[in-house]
Design an enzyme around this catalytic site. Sequence first.
Site, PDB file in Angstrom:
ATOM      1  N   TRP A 182     -10.439   7.999   1.531  1.00  0.00           N
ATOM      2  CA  TRP A 182      -9.603   7.475   2.614  1.00  0.00           C
ATOM      3  C   TRP A 182      -9.492   8.567   3.677  1.00  0.00           C
ATOM      4  CZ3 TRP A 182      -4.828   9.455   4.398  1.00  0.00           C
ATOM      5  CH2 TRP A 182      -4.331   8.744   5.508  1.00  0.00           C
ATOM      6  N   GLU A 223     -11.609   3.212   1.356  1.00  0.00           N
ATOM      7  CA  GLU A 223     -10.310   2.556   1.580  1.00  0.00           C
ATOM      8  C   GLU A 223     -10.031   2.401   3.075  1.00  0.00           C
ATOM      9  OE1 GLU A 223      -7.035   4.842   0.030  1.00  0.00           O
ATOM     10  OE2 GLU A 223      -5.537   3.320   0.576  1.00  0.00           O
ATOM     11  N   LYS A 225      -7.727   0.893   6.484  1.00  0.00           N
ATOM     12  CA  LYS A 225      -6.331   0.863   6.883  1.00  0.00           C
ATOM     13  C   LYS A 225      -6.227   0.177   8.229  1.00  0.00           C
ATOM     14  CE  LYS A 225      -2.242   3.805   6.832  1.00  0.00           C
ATOM     15  NZ  LYS A 225      -1.678   5.077   6.391  1.00  0.00           N
ATOM     16  N   ASP A 256      -5.870  -1.508  -0.276  1.00  0.00           N
ATOM     17  CA  ASP A 256      -4.490  -1.031  -0.411  1.00  0.00           C
ATOM     18  C   ASP A 256      -3.629  -2.094   0.267  1.00  0.00           C
ATOM     19  OD1 ASP A 256      -1.986   0.162   0.425  1.00  0.00           O
ATOM     20  OD2 ASP A 256      -2.822   2.134  -0.015  1.00  0.00           O
ATOM     21  N   HIS A 259      -2.081  -1.865   3.719  1.00  0.00           N
ATOM     22  CA  HIS A 259      -2.973  -1.533   4.834  1.00  0.00           C
ATOM     23  C   HIS A 259      -3.483  -2.733   5.608  1.00  0.00           C
ATOM     24  CE1 HIS A 259      -4.128   2.743   3.224  1.00  0.00           C
ATOM     25  NE2 HIS A 259      -2.836   2.561   3.344  1.00  0.00           N
ATOM     26  N   HIS A 283      -5.206  -0.205  -4.392  1.00  0.00           N
ATOM     27  CA  HIS A 283      -4.022   0.644  -4.343  1.00  0.00           C
ATOM     28  C   HIS A 283      -2.857  -0.319  -4.236  1.00  0.00           C
ATOM     29  CE1 HIS A 283      -5.453   4.876  -2.897  1.00  0.00           C
ATOM     30  NE2 HIS A 283      -5.757   4.620  -4.148  1.00  0.00           N
ATOM     31  N   ASP A 291       6.138   1.587   7.037  1.00  0.00           N
ATOM     32  CA  ASP A 291       5.711   2.347   5.860  1.00  0.00           C
ATOM     33  C   ASP A 291       4.887   1.493   4.917  1.00  0.00           C
ATOM     34  OD1 ASP A 291       5.490   4.380   3.953  1.00  0.00           O
ATOM     35  OD2 ASP A 291       7.179   3.544   2.835  1.00  0.00           O
ATOM     36  N   ASP A 293       4.017   2.558   1.950  1.00  0.00           N
ATOM     37  CA  ASP A 293       4.057   3.234   0.652  1.00  0.00           C
ATOM     38  C   ASP A 293       5.418   3.252  -0.041  1.00  0.00           C
ATOM     39  OD1 ASP A 293       1.214   4.337   0.469  1.00  0.00           O
ATOM     40  OD2 ASP A 293       1.833   5.009   2.445  1.00  0.00           O
ATOM     41  N   ASP A 323      -0.197   3.419  -5.426  1.00  0.00           N
ATOM     42  CA  ASP A 323      -0.161   4.376  -4.314  1.00  0.00           C
ATOM     43  C   ASP A 323       1.125   4.213  -3.512  1.00  0.00           C
ATOM     44  OD1 ASP A 323      -0.666   6.147  -2.292  1.00  0.00           O
ATOM     45  OD2 ASP A 323      -2.103   4.870  -1.232  1.00  0.00           O
TER      46      ASP A 323
HETATM   47  C1  RNT Z   1      -2.945   6.358   3.040  1.00  0.00           C
HETATM   48  C2  RNT Z   1      -3.763   5.819   1.916  1.00  0.00           C
HETATM   49  C3  RNT Z   1      -4.176   6.815   0.873  1.00  0.00           C
HETATM   50  C4  RNT Z   1      -3.083   7.807   0.549  1.00  0.00           C
HETATM   51  C5  RNT Z   1      -3.387   8.682  -0.634  1.00  0.00           C
HETATM   52  C6  RNT Z   1      -2.443   9.830  -0.724  1.00  0.00           C
HETATM   53  O1  RNT Z   1      -2.490   5.400   3.875  1.00  0.00           O
HETATM   54  O2  RNT Z   1      -3.086   4.761   1.315  1.00  0.00           O
HETATM   55  O3  RNT Z   1      -4.635   6.156  -0.241  1.00  0.00           O
HETATM   56  O4  RNT Z   1      -1.870   7.164   0.326  1.00  0.00           O
HETATM   57  O5  RNT Z   1      -4.688   9.072  -0.599  1.00  0.00           O
HETATM   58 ZN    ZN Z   2      -3.887   3.961  -0.498  1.00  0.00          ZN
END
Ligand code: RNT
Ligand code: ZN
Length: 416
Positions: A182, A223, A225, A256, A259, A283, A291, A293, A323
Amino acid sequence: MSSEMYNNAKALYKTIGIDTDEVLKKLGNVSISMHCWQGDDVGGFESNEALSGGIQATGNYPGKASTPEELMSDIDKVLSLVPGKHRINLHASYAFYDGEKVSRDKLEPQHFDKWIEFAKERDLGLDINPTLFSHPLASDGLTLSHPDENIRRFWIEHCKAIRKIGAYIGEKLGKTCLNNIWIPDGYKENPADRLSPRARLKASLDEIFSVEYDKKYLVDSVESKVFGIGVESYTVGSHEFYMNYAAKNGCMCLLDNGHYHPTESVADKIPSMLLFSDKVALHVTRGVRWDSDHVVAFNDELQDIAREIVRCDALDRVLIGLDYFDASINRIAAWVIGMRNMQKALLAAMLVPHTQLAELQNKGDFTAMFALSEEYKNYPMSVVWDYFCEINGVPVREAWLDEVRKYEKEVLNERK
Ligand code: RNT
Ligand code: ZN
């Protein structure tokens, strides 16, 4: 817990054609890749460089791990509260430097020997990620797509070093290691040229993946985003970019679920991906406004994802990783909550007679399909979950929280 409760639940599930003993066997075999970075707010062992790259851990809950030993001890605590055998997902920045300064492009397999030892002793798998953020050469938000050839080269060499390390880890453990790339690359404002950064990223990836490793030991994912903090207008590694890249180059896409645009469903993407690629990586996270995460909650989004994996019969084709990074609550609890929720969602999915519902769909009996799907939501899944925890020797229901409180008092609060 009385086994009478479990036996009653088992009998009830039997009436809809589900064998709960079989389900628990299956659930016990699912290993989730637990991200090491929840333990220290994505800090790593390399330096005190602030977290950058469009991601942020907010909060200052006491007790953060600040040494490898602390992080490992915290991971052990988590694993004692989560049923099953899992994997640990590492970042390059968690290498063991042993006091020397090693540039990221010069990392070697031995810098991960202590993690390999840790994993071996506990029969865990390990996954790896190159770290293309929190570094002076990533300070302008560009890495593998950087127009400066020297900077781009540095990051290519870093990714190559990490793939070599991943293959070494896989071989040493005898368990395939997933290397996930990523990058934070993007622009705050609408760029004048959207094509060239992507062309540079493509060239960088081609070079990184030109080295072949035995797929028994190393598999790769990329990955995407949609945006990050400070890079709101353009992301080089977009979903379309990586989906096409992966399809053409035989690596995996990593989805993810934080994302994508808020109404986009990662659950819905899973069957499509599986029709065109052997495997897909995830993820699992929870997006809340800016956010991507937050700690994984047992919400509809999570249940949809788990349901898709289970009804596509793809537990061995979807590599599930977590994640998120929350620094505002006890970090051990954050880990445990997310891990147990992921497992609960898989269990909930396994306790639904999908073939029966699919038949109703094919017959056009949408009334019954909907009615039964809704009724099944109230079947006693929690009894089955409690029993699963019990037979796996981990605390049942909220009893794990007392363990975390005790650890907080005795260990975390003693940290500086
Ligand atoms: C960031 C990505 C990535 C990170 C990690 C720490 O937006 O999701 O995967 O969160 O690599
Ligand atoms: Zn991620």
